[in-house]
Design a protein around this motif. Structure first.
Motif, PDB file in Angstrom:
ATOM      1  N   ARG A   1      53.788  80.215  42.728  1.00  0.00           N
ATOM      2  CA  ARG A   1      55.002  80.324  43.554  1.00  0.00           C
ATOM      3  C   ARG A   1      55.132  79.245  44.622  1.00  0.00           C
ATOM      4  O   ARG A   1      56.217  78.833  44.955  1.00  0.00           O
ATOM      5  CB  ARG A   1      55.057  81.703  44.234  1.00  0.00           C
ATOM      6  N   ASN A   2      54.024  78.799  45.207  1.00  0.00           N
ATOM      7  CA  ASN A   2      54.131  77.869  46.321  1.00  0.00           C
ATOM      8  C   ASN A   2      53.775  76.435  45.949  1.00  0.00           C
ATOM      9  O   ASN A   2      53.662  75.595  46.827  1.00  0.00           O
ATOM     10  CB  ASN A   2      53.234  78.335  47.478  1.00  0.00           C
ATOM     11  N   SER A   3      53.593  76.156  44.680  1.00  0.00           N
ATOM     12  CA  SER A   3      53.231  74.800  44.294  1.00  0.00           C
ATOM     13  C   SER A   3      54.429  73.855  44.454  1.00  0.00           C
ATOM     14  O   SER A   3      55.587  74.282  44.490  1.00  0.00           O
ATOM     15  CB  SER A   3      52.738  74.750  42.849  1.00  0.00           C
TER      16      SER A   3
ATOM     17  N   ARG B   1      58.475  74.493  43.658  1.00  0.00           N
ATOM     18  CA  ARG B   1      59.561  74.266  44.622  1.00  0.00           C
ATOM     19  C   ARG B   1      60.598  73.296  44.064  1.00  0.00           C
ATOM     20  O   ARG B   1      61.796  73.470  44.279  1.00  0.00           O
ATOM     21  CB  ARG B   1      58.984  73.774  45.948  1.00  0.00           C
ATOM     22  N   ILE B   2      60.142  72.272  43.346  1.00  0.00           N
ATOM     23  CA  ILE B   2      61.081  71.337  42.712  1.00  0.00           C
ATOM     24  C   ILE B   2      61.906  72.072  41.667  1.00  0.00           C
ATOM     25  O   ILE B   2      63.123  71.914  41.595  1.00  0.00           O
ATOM     26  CB  ILE B   2      60.336  70.146  42.089  1.00  0.00           C
ATOM     27  N   GLU B   3      61.242  72.909  40.867  1.00  0.00           N
ATOM     28  CA  GLU B   3      61.951  73.682  39.831  1.00  0.00           C
ATOM     29  C   GLU B   3      63.011  74.585  40.452  1.00  0.00           C
ATOM     30  O   GLU B   3      64.142  74.650  39.954  1.00  0.00           O
ATOM     31  CB  GLU B   3      60.941  74.525  39.042  1.00  0.00           C
ATOM     32  N   GLU B   4      62.684  75.240  41.536  1.00  0.00           N
ATOM     33  CA  GLU B   4      63.641  76.110  42.210  1.00  0.00           C
ATOM     34  C   GLU B   4      64.820  75.314  42.765  1.00  0.00           C
ATOM     35  O   GLU B   4      65.967  75.769  42.708  1.00  0.00           O
ATOM     36  CB  GLU B   4      62.955  76.884  43.338  1.00  0.00           C
TER      37      GLU B   4
ATOM     38  N   ARG C   1      61.294  72.641  33.143  1.00  0.00           N
ATOM     39  CA  ARG C   1      59.829  72.785  33.082  1.00  0.00           C
ATOM     40  C   ARG C   1      59.188  71.701  32.233  1.00  0.00           C
ATOM     41  O   ARG C   1      58.124  71.191  32.572  1.00  0.00           O
ATOM     42  CB  ARG C   1      59.459  74.167  32.556  1.00  0.00           C
ATOM     43  N   LEU C   2      59.835  71.343  31.137  1.00  0.00           N
ATOM     44  CA  LEU C   2      59.303  70.267  30.302  1.00  0.00           C
ATOM     45  C   LEU C   2      59.345  68.927  31.042  1.00  0.00           C
ATOM     46  O   LEU C   2      58.416  68.123  30.932  1.00  0.00           O
ATOM     47  CB  LEU C   2      60.078  70.185  28.984  1.00  0.00           C
TER      48      LEU C   2
ATOM     49  N   ARG D   1      69.555  63.559  37.980  1.00  0.00           N
ATOM     50  CA  ARG D   1      69.863  63.266  39.386  1.00  0.00           C
ATOM     51  C   ARG D   1      69.301  64.355  40.295  1.00  0.00           C
ATOM     52  O   ARG D   1      68.731  64.063  41.361  1.00  0.00           O
ATOM     53  CB  ARG D   1      71.374  63.140  39.582  1.00  0.00           C
ATOM     54  N   ALA D   2      69.434  65.623  39.904  1.00  0.00           N
ATOM     55  CA  ALA D   2      68.911  66.733  40.708  1.00  0.00           C
ATOM     56  C   ALA D   2      67.387  66.655  40.808  1.00  0.00           C
ATOM     57  O   ALA D   2      66.813  66.902  41.875  1.00  0.00           O
ATOM     58  CB  ALA D   2      69.331  68.067  40.105  1.00  0.00           C
ATOM     59  N   LEU D   3      66.730  66.310  39.720  1.00  0.00           N
ATOM     60  CA  LEU D   3      65.271  66.176  39.727  1.00  0.00           C
ATOM     61  C   LEU D   3      64.846  65.039  40.655  1.00  0.00           C
ATOM     62  O   LEU D   3      63.947  65.206  41.484  1.00  0.00           O
ATOM     63  CB  LEU D   3      64.752  65.937  38.314  1.00  0.00           C
ATOM     64  N   ALA D   4      65.511  63.905  40.541  1.00  0.00           N
ATOM     65  CA  ALA D   4      65.175  62.763  41.399  1.00  0.00           C
ATOM     66  C   ALA D   4      65.410  63.095  42.865  1.00  0.00           C
ATOM     67  O   ALA D   4      64.563  62.803  43.716  1.00  0.00           O
ATOM     68  CB  ALA D   4      65.999  61.542  40.990  1.00  0.00           C
ATOM     69  N   LYS D   5      66.526  63.716  43.166  1.00  0.00           N
ATOM     70  CA  LYS D   5      66.847  64.051  44.556  1.00  0.00           C
ATOM     71  C   LYS D   5      65.860  65.089  45.101  1.00  0.00           C
ATOM     72  O   LYS D   5      65.472  65.022  46.270  1.00  0.00           O
ATOM     73  CB  LYS D   5      68.283  64.565  44.650  1.00  0.00           C
ATOM     74  N   SER D   6      65.443  66.023  44.273  1.00  0.00           N
ATOM     75  CA  SER D   6      64.484  67.046  44.693  1.00  0.00           C
ATOM     76  C   SER D   6      63.142  66.448  45.064  1.00  0.00           C
ATOM     77  O   SER D   6      62.398  67.008  45.867  1.00  0.00           O
ATOM     78  CB  SER D   6      64.279  68.079  43.584  1.00  0.00           C
ATOM     79  N   MET D   7      62.831  65.298  44.471  1.00  0.00           N
ATOM     80  CA  MET D   7      61.552  64.644  44.742  1.00  0.00           C
ATOM     81  C   MET D   7      61.690  63.497  45.731  1.00  0.00           C
ATOM     82  O   MET D   7      60.715  62.830  46.044  1.00  0.00           O
ATOM     83  CB  MET D   7      60.958  64.122  43.432  1.00  0.00           C
ATOM     84  N   GLY D   8      62.905  63.240  46.199  1.00  0.00           N
ATOM     85  CA  GLY D   8      63.133  62.151  47.144  1.00  0.00           C
ATOM     86  C   GLY D   8      63.030  60.782  46.491  1.00  0.00           C
ATOM     87  O   GLY D   8      62.656  59.810  47.137  1.00  0.00           O
TER      88      GLY D   8
END
Length: 98
Positions: A3-5, A9-12, A26-27, A53-60
């Motif tokens: 839950r706290n990894s 958090r990126i997935e959420e 997840r893949l 784009r959402a994945l990239a933005k979530s990771m900065g």
């Protein structure tokens, strides 16, 4: 996922933008964690660009999109190293993503 990894958090965060793409997300995260590469293939209009784009933005991270066409060469994306005879030295001409 725990839950706290960070990956959880990126997935959420991506799930706030993308509905119904949990398995694909997840893949993507598994490939990211493994240091791999991903090619997103699907029919038009299914949210591939929004997901990336959402994945990239979530990771900065920086996000750039390349529209593939039949005449696109790998060097158009990655760049090209060549010998400049006038200068007598090797030069690198960057592609669109580097």
């Amino acid at each position: 996922m725990e839950r706290n990894s960070i990956l959880s958090r990126i997935e959420e965060n991506v799930a706030k933008v993308m509905i119904g793409k949990k398995e694909v997300t997840r893949l993507l995260l598994a490939a990211l964690a493994a240091g791999g590469h991903v090619l997103l293939e699907d029919v038009p209009g299914t949210g591939k660009t929004v997901l990336a784009r959402a994945l990239a933005k979530s990771m900065g991270c920086r996000f750039e999109r390349v529209q593939f066409t039949p005449d696109l060469l790998p060097s158009d994306v990655t760049g090209l190293s060549y010998f400049n005879q006038e200068k007598g030295a090797a030069e690198h001409r960057s592609g669109v993503c580097l």
